[in-house]
Scaffold this motif. Structure first.
Motif, PDB file in Angstrom:
ATOM      1  N   MET A   1       7.108 -16.679  67.708  1.00  0.00           N
ATOM      2  CA  MET A   1       7.080 -18.296  67.884  1.00  0.00           C
ATOM      3  C   MET A   1       8.773 -18.883  66.823  1.00  0.00           C
ATOM      4  N   TRP A   2       8.990 -19.093  67.557  1.00  0.00           N
ATOM      5  CA  TRP A   2      11.090 -20.224  66.948  1.00  0.00           C
ATOM      6  C   TRP A   2      10.291 -21.347  66.862  1.00  0.00           C
ATOM      7  N   MET A   3       8.678 -21.932  66.274  1.00  0.00           N
ATOM      8  CA  MET A   3       8.484 -23.552  66.234  1.00  0.00           C
ATOM      9  C   MET A   3       7.422 -23.881  66.135  1.00  0.00           C
ATOM     10  N   LEU A   4       7.171 -23.784  64.802  1.00  0.00           N
ATOM     11  CA  LEU A   4       5.917 -24.366  64.109  1.00  0.00           C
ATOM     12  C   LEU A   4       5.166 -25.135  64.976  1.00  0.00           C
ATOM     13  N   GLU A   5       4.439 -25.380  65.581  1.00  0.00           N
ATOM     14  CA  GLU A   5       3.140 -25.907  66.360  1.00  0.00           C
ATOM     15  C   GLU A   5       3.035 -27.213  65.728  1.00  0.00           C
ATOM     16  N   ASP A   6       3.248 -27.966  63.994  1.00  0.00           N
ATOM     17  CA  ASP A   6       3.449 -29.433  64.628  1.00  0.00           C
ATOM     18  C   ASP A   6       4.441 -30.024  64.992  1.00  0.00           C
ATOM     19  N   CYS A   7       5.667 -29.580  65.604  1.00  0.00           N
ATOM     20  CA  CYS A   7       6.439 -29.766  65.764  1.00  0.00           C
ATOM     21  C   CYS A   7       6.140 -30.497  67.298  1.00  0.00           C
ATOM     22  N   LYS A   8       5.291 -30.226  67.968  1.00  0.00           N
ATOM     23  CA  LYS A   8       4.909 -30.190  69.712  1.00  0.00           C
ATOM     24  C   LYS A   8       3.752 -31.628  69.431  1.00  0.00           C
ATOM     25  N   ARG A   9       2.584 -30.775  68.297  1.00  0.00           N
ATOM     26  CA  ARG A   9       1.887 -32.021  68.007  1.00  0.00           C
ATOM     27  C   ARG A   9       2.200 -33.626  67.471  1.00  0.00           C
ATOM     28  N   SER A  10       3.507 -32.928  66.498  1.00  0.00           N
ATOM     29  CA  SER A  10       3.849 -34.734  65.835  1.00  0.00           C
ATOM     30  C   SER A  10       4.754 -35.180  67.537  1.00  0.00           C
ATOM     31  N   PHE A  11       5.641 -34.423  68.189  1.00  0.00           N
ATOM     32  CA  PHE A  11       5.783 -35.324  69.353  1.00  0.00           C
ATOM     33  C   PHE A  11       4.666 -35.442  70.302  1.00  0.00           C
ATOM     34  N   MET A  12       4.043 -35.080  70.531  1.00  0.00           N
ATOM     35  CA  MET A  12       3.175 -35.627  71.683  1.00  0.00           C
ATOM     36  C   MET A  12       2.519 -37.188  71.178  1.00  0.00           C
ATOM     37  N   GLU A  13       2.031 -37.076  69.592  1.00  0.00           N
ATOM     38  CA  GLU A  13       1.322 -38.184  68.896  1.00  0.00           C
ATOM     39  C   GLU A  13       2.051 -39.259  68.842  1.00  0.00           C
ATOM     40  N   MET A  14       3.654 -39.191  69.059  1.00  0.00           N
ATOM     41  CA  MET A  14       4.912 -40.162  69.067  1.00  0.00           C
ATOM     42  C   MET A  14       4.691 -40.378  70.092  1.00  0.00           C
ATOM     43  N   LYS A  15       4.851 -39.479  71.320  1.00  0.00           N
ATOM     44  CA  LYS A  15       4.933 -40.099  72.783  1.00  0.00           C
ATOM     45  C   LYS A  15       4.017 -40.674  73.102  1.00  0.00           C
ATOM     46  N   TRP A  16       2.560 -40.463  73.104  1.00  0.00           N
ATOM     47  CA  TRP A  16       1.391 -41.102  73.788  1.00  0.00           C
ATOM     48  C   TRP A  16       0.702 -42.278  73.448  1.00  0.00           C
ATOM     49  N   LYS A  17       0.276 -41.244  72.059  1.00  0.00           N
ATOM     50  CA  LYS A  17       0.144 -42.187  70.773  1.00  0.00           C
ATOM     51  C   LYS A  17       0.668 -43.704  70.082  1.00  0.00           C
ATOM     52  N   LYS A  18       1.854 -43.156  70.337  1.00  0.00           N
ATOM     53  CA  LYS A  18       2.719 -44.336  69.828  1.00  0.00           C
ATOM     54  C   LYS A  18       3.087 -44.418  67.952  1.00  0.00           C
ATOM     55  N   VAL A  19       2.197 -43.304  67.153  1.00  0.00           N
ATOM     56  CA  VAL A  19       1.523 -42.998  65.690  1.00  0.00           C
ATOM     57  C   VAL A  19       3.588 -43.440  65.154  1.00  0.00           C
ATOM     58  N   HIS A  20       4.285 -42.802  65.340  1.00  0.00           N
ATOM     59  CA  HIS A  20       5.330 -42.624  64.554  1.00  0.00           C
ATOM     60  C   HIS A  20       7.007 -43.109  65.779  1.00  0.00           C
ATOM     61  N   ARG A  21       7.430 -43.521  65.112  1.00  0.00           N
ATOM     62  CA  ARG A  21       8.612 -43.935  65.827  1.00  0.00           C
ATOM     63  C   ARG A  21       9.879 -42.928  65.324  1.00  0.00           C
ATOM     64  N   TYR A  22       9.994 -42.285  64.385  1.00  0.00           N
ATOM     65  CA  TYR A  22      10.773 -41.055  65.052  1.00  0.00           C
ATOM     66  C   TYR A  22      10.107 -39.657  63.880  1.00  0.00           C
ATOM     67  N   ILE A  23      11.038 -38.681  64.370  1.00  0.00           N
ATOM     68  CA  ILE A  23      10.732 -37.286  63.628  1.00  0.00           C
ATOM     69  C   ILE A  23      12.004 -36.809  63.761  1.00  0.00           C
ATOM     70  N   VAL A  24      12.233 -36.121  62.308  1.00  0.00           N
ATOM     71  CA  VAL A  24      12.965 -35.093  62.283  1.00  0.00           C
ATOM     72  C   VAL A  24      12.609 -33.710  61.811  1.00  0.00           C
ATOM     73  N   PHE A  25      13.444 -33.352  62.678  1.00  0.00           N
ATOM     74  CA  PHE A  25      12.931 -31.151  62.154  1.00  0.00           C
ATOM     75  C   PHE A  25      14.773 -30.409  61.318  1.00  0.00           C
ATOM     76  N   LYS A  26      13.902 -29.852  61.133  1.00  0.00           N
ATOM     77  CA  LYS A  26      14.686 -28.591  59.842  1.00  0.00           C
ATOM     78  C   LYS A  26      14.219 -27.562  60.552  1.00  0.00           C
ATOM     79  N   ILE A  27      15.545 -26.686  60.734  1.00  0.00           N
ATOM     80  CA  ILE A  27      15.495 -25.709  61.161  1.00  0.00           C
ATOM     81  C   ILE A  27      14.680 -24.607  59.328  1.00  0.00           C
ATOM     82  N   GLU A  28      13.861 -24.148  59.229  1.00  0.00           N
ATOM     83  CA  GLU A  28      13.867 -23.307  57.918  1.00  0.00           C
ATOM     84  C   GLU A  28      14.925 -22.099  57.564  1.00  0.00           C
ATOM     85  N   GLU A  29      14.973 -22.557  56.418  1.00  0.00           N
ATOM     86  CA  GLU A  29      16.023 -21.259  56.249  1.00  0.00           C
ATOM     87  C   GLU A  29      15.588 -19.667  56.218  1.00  0.00           C
TER      88      GLU A  29
END
Length: 132
Positions: A1-29
């Motif tokens: 898996m190239w993406m950690l699960e919390d990425c999609k979960r945070s995005f869904m919370e933002m999209k549907w529940k409107k709890v986040h204004r923005y999310i910043v993602f990084k690629i772990e070294e």
């Protein structure tokens, strides 16, 4: 898996529940996986997002832009931003460029995309112009 699960979960919370204004993602070294770097609370602004981006390192960001149309309708559009500043390393820029499409496919419902190498390329006016 190239993406950690919390990425999609945070995005869904933002999209549907409107709890986040923005999310910043990084690629772990070490793991080369995309991870959540920062989450902006619903009350934060686009300027808070822009200020949170590093001057010398790449990031992805998703911003939930709320606005009112000329017909007085409340609207919301999701922006995907690729932040690749001039001062970042070439290897970082390449890694972010090659991983972008995979992340975009997972984050369903993005309306607009911006790519920026300096703050002027992602000014708030650019966001406003895209929704007109």
């Amino acid at each position: 898996m190239w993406m950690l699960e919390d990425c999609k979960r945070s995005f869904m919370e933002m999209k549907w529940k409107k709890v986040h204004r923005y999310i910043v993602f990084k690629i772990e070294e070490k793991s080369k996986k995309v991870a959540v770097d920062k989450v902006g609370a619903a009350g934060e602004t686009y300027h808070d997002l822009a200020a949170s981006l590093p001057e010398d390192d790449c990031r992805y960001a998703v911003f939930d832009f709320d606005y009112v149309t000329v017909d007085n309708c409340r609207m919301s559009k999701l922006f995907f931003i690729t932040w690749s500043p001039e001062a970042s390393r070439i290897r970082e820029k390449m890694m972010y460029a090659t991983s972008k499409s995979g992340l975009r496919r997972v984050l369903e419902g993005i309306h607009y995309e911006l790519q920026a190498t300096d703050p002027t390329e992602m000014g708030f006016d650019k966001i406003q112009d895209r929704t007109k």
